[in-house]
Design an enzyme around this catalytic site. Structure first.
Site, short mmCIF file in Angstrom:
data_model
loop_
_atom_site.label_atom_id
_atom_site.label_comp_id
_atom_site.label_asym_id
_atom_site.label_seq_id
_atom_site.Cartn_x
_atom_site.Cartn_y
_atom_site.Cartn_z
N LYS A 230 4.14 -2.21 6.98
CA LYS A 230 3.15 -1.45 6.22
C LYS A 230 3.41 -1.68 4.75
CE LYS A 230 -0.25 1.39 5.71
NZ LYS A 230 -0.85 0.30 4.90
N SER B 199 -1.41 6.64 3.42
CA SER B 199 -1.89 5.55 4.29
C SER B 199 -1.49 5.84 5.74
CB SER B 199 -1.28 4.21 3.87
OG SER B 199 -2.01 3.63 2.81
N ASN C 169 -5.58 2.65 -10.61
CA ASN C 169 -5.64 3.75 -9.65
C ASN C 169 -4.47 4.73 -9.77
OD1 ASN C 169 -4.68 4.35 -6.56
ND2 ASN C 169 -6.86 4.65 -6.92
N GLN D 287 9.57 -1.59 -0.25
CA GLN D 287 8.70 -0.87 0.67
C GLN D 287 9.45 -0.38 1.91
OE1 GLN D 287 5.12 -1.31 -0.42
NE2 GLN D 287 4.89 0.63 0.64
N LYS E 150 4.67 -6.54 2.62
CA LYS E 150 3.87 -6.66 1.39
C LYS E 150 3.21 -8.02 1.38
CE LYS E 150 3.04 -4.18 -2.32
NZ LYS E 150 3.18 -2.73 -2.54
N GLY F 105 -4.06 -1.60 -0.24
CA GLY F 105 -4.24 -2.14 -1.59
C GLY F 105 -2.97 -2.08 -2.42
N ASP F 106 -3.04 -2.69 -3.57
CA ASP F 106 -2.01 -2.62 -4.61
C ASP F 106 -2.75 -3.10 -5.87
OD1 ASP F 106 1.22 -2.33 -4.70
OD2 ASP F 106 0.65 -3.89 -6.11
N1 GLU Z 1 0.77 -0.58 -2.52
C1 GLU Z 1 1.20 0.77 -2.32
C2 GLU Z 1 2.71 0.86 -2.46
O1 GLU Z 1 3.26 0.19 -3.30
C3 GLU Z 1 0.65 1.38 -1.04
C4 GLU Z 1 0.94 0.64 0.22
C5 GLU Z 1 0.18 1.18 1.44
O2 GLU Z 1 -0.55 2.13 1.32
O3 GLU Z 1 0.39 0.59 2.51
O4 GLU Z 1 3.38 1.62 -1.82
#
Ligand code: GLU
Length: 447
Positions: free
Chosen positions: A91, A379, A242, A112, A127, A166-167
């Site tokens: 994820k 998420s 965002n 992550q 990622k 997203g990111d």
């Molecule tokens: N890109 C976001 C983070 O850095 C969210 C990742 C997600 O929702 O899977 O955690």
């Protein structure tokens, strides 16, 4: 210098991943915390946990060809690093930005793993992204790029396998094109395969706001733990994407006065407090530049071209732009100006030297893997709603998010205390995040 076991593993990481400084930085930062638990957990060494944890389970690199509005063929590079699935499906977000390369994706994927573990929800770490730059591209170009990207990526995804979101550079528009192409290719309405979806087609309320909200809530928790609070204090925020927009909104709701925002061209300072509606109109709706905020706001707001937003005196700092945006010199300026708390909305925005300055000054410092975990946590809540074909109210979802952020804060504090480093959220986040993943990996055997 790290202790000899950790140093040996770190040297191997350097050799195997040459030329990836951000990835090295992320690994080193975790290893420095793990030194504190080396002696207590010989089983981690026995089972090769560190080396396995640093090596992604799978790394996918692919060509993304597409045709621009002039009829010219363009080629970008796509990435997905499926880092660790001990706690759940991979994820993590997708980043579309010209700076994206394998090292950047690995640093983000590595972070992550621990972030997702800290949420307490069943999600592994991954990622991805591309060096594609959506800025200045038409909707048609973005759509064709996303369709090409997904044509390759879809075979690696699945609600039980890998769930992107997203990111930077990937918002609701991009997720829409990506989901549409996934649905077409697979002939399945598999909503839980992507998060950050639109509200009409499987998205969750609060997901858009969650990362920024969470970073402000984490700051509030750190302040409360010291008997302080937002209490009408000035808040300096970087970025205007965002994360920044909703960090500003939540900081306002908690009683702070956010006074800045930035983009790659410079920053704005608004001594009267940021007018969020205006900033949203310029950034979310018009996709414009930050100077337009000062042009349109009047009322003493000023635009500073280039320069550092961290020169703006404030009690609370929410770095919400990108990695390594806050240097040692910036940290010194913030400390000199009396900053009380720094909560990372972005991933690794403070350099290691900046973090040292905050630690030595006794500033409350919330590292991204704890402070910005609200995004990915929500998420996971979106995935829960998709799995039960349900849609929760804003209030219920926000309540869940708030509770998750409070739990992460408490876990970090308790772990730091246990390790004899009271108030050290970096150590708390790294060790608490790591242990859960390591223990699951031991349970599964050498895989
Ligand atoms: N890109 C976001 C983070 O850095 C969210 C990742 C997600 O929702 O899977 O955690």
């Amino acid at each position: 210098m790290l202790d000899s076991t950790l140093q040996g593993t770190y040297d191997q990481v350097l050799r195997r991943n040459a030329g990836e400084p951000e990835f090295h930085q992320a690994v080193r930062e975790v290893f420095e915390s793990l030194e504190l638990i080396q002696d207590r957990h010989p089983e981690y060494q026995e089972h090769g946990i560190l080396m396995r944890m640093c090596e992604p389970e799978r790394q996918i690199i692919f060509r993304v060809p597409w045709v621009d509005d002039q009829g010219v063929t363009q080629v970008n590079r796509g990435f997905r690093v499926e880092y660790n699935s001990a706690l759940g499906p991979y994820k993590g977000g997708l980043r579309f930005h010209p700076s994206v390369n394998l090292g950047i994706v690995k640093f983000l994927g590595f972070e992550q793993i621990f972030k997702n573990s800290l949420t307490g929800l069943p999600i592994g770490g991954g990622k991805g992204g591309s060096d594609f730059d959506p800025h200045g591209r038409s909707d048609g170009e973005v759509m064709r790029f996303c369709q090409s990207f997904m044509t390759e990526l879809h075979r690696h995804m699945g609600e039980y396998t890998d769930v992107p979101a997203g990111d930077i550079g990937v918002g609701a528009r991009e997720i829409g094109f990506l989901f549409g192409q996934y649905k077409r290719l697979t002939n399945r309405y598999e909503a839980g395969v992507l998060t950050g979806k639109g509200l009409d087609w499987g998205g969750s309320l609060v997901r858009k706001e969650a990362t920024g909200y969470g970073a402000a809530i984490f700051a509030d928790e750190m302040l409360k733990a010291r008997g302080s609070g937002f209490d009408g204090k000035r808040v300096v925020v970087s970025g205007s994407g965002n994360v920044a927009l909703y960090a500003i909104e939540k900081a306002q709701q908690l009683g702070g006065v956010p006074i800045s925002a930035s983009d790659s061209s410079g920053y704005v300072v608004d001594e009267n407090g940021i007018d969020l509606q205006l900033l949203q109109q310029i950034k979310e709706v018009e996709r414009g530049r930050i100077h337009e905020y000062a042009d349109r706001r009047g009322n003493g707001a000023r635009f500073v071209q280039g320069g550092s937003v961290w020169d703006v005196p404030a009690a609370i700092a929410l770095p919400s732009a990108t990695q390594n945006e806050l240097s040692e010199a910036d940290a010194r300026t913030l400390v000199k100006n009396g900053v009380e708390a720094v909560s990372e909305g972005a991933n690794m925005p403070c350099t290691p030297e900046a973090v040292t300055v905050f630690r030595e000054a006794g500033t409350a410092f919330g590292p991204g893997k704890a402070a910005n975990a609200g995004g990915v946590a929500t998420s996971a809540l979106e995935m829960q709603q998709n799995a039960s074909r349900d849609a929760w109210s804003f209030e219920h979802t926000e309540e869940r998010l708030t509770q998750i952020m409070k739990n992460i804060h408490a876990t970090c504090l308790e772990t730091a205390e246990e390790l004899g480093r009271p108030g050290d959220y970096v150590v708390g986040a790294n060790v608490a995040g790591f242990r859960k993943v390591a223990d699951a990996m031991i349970a599964f055997g050498v895989i």
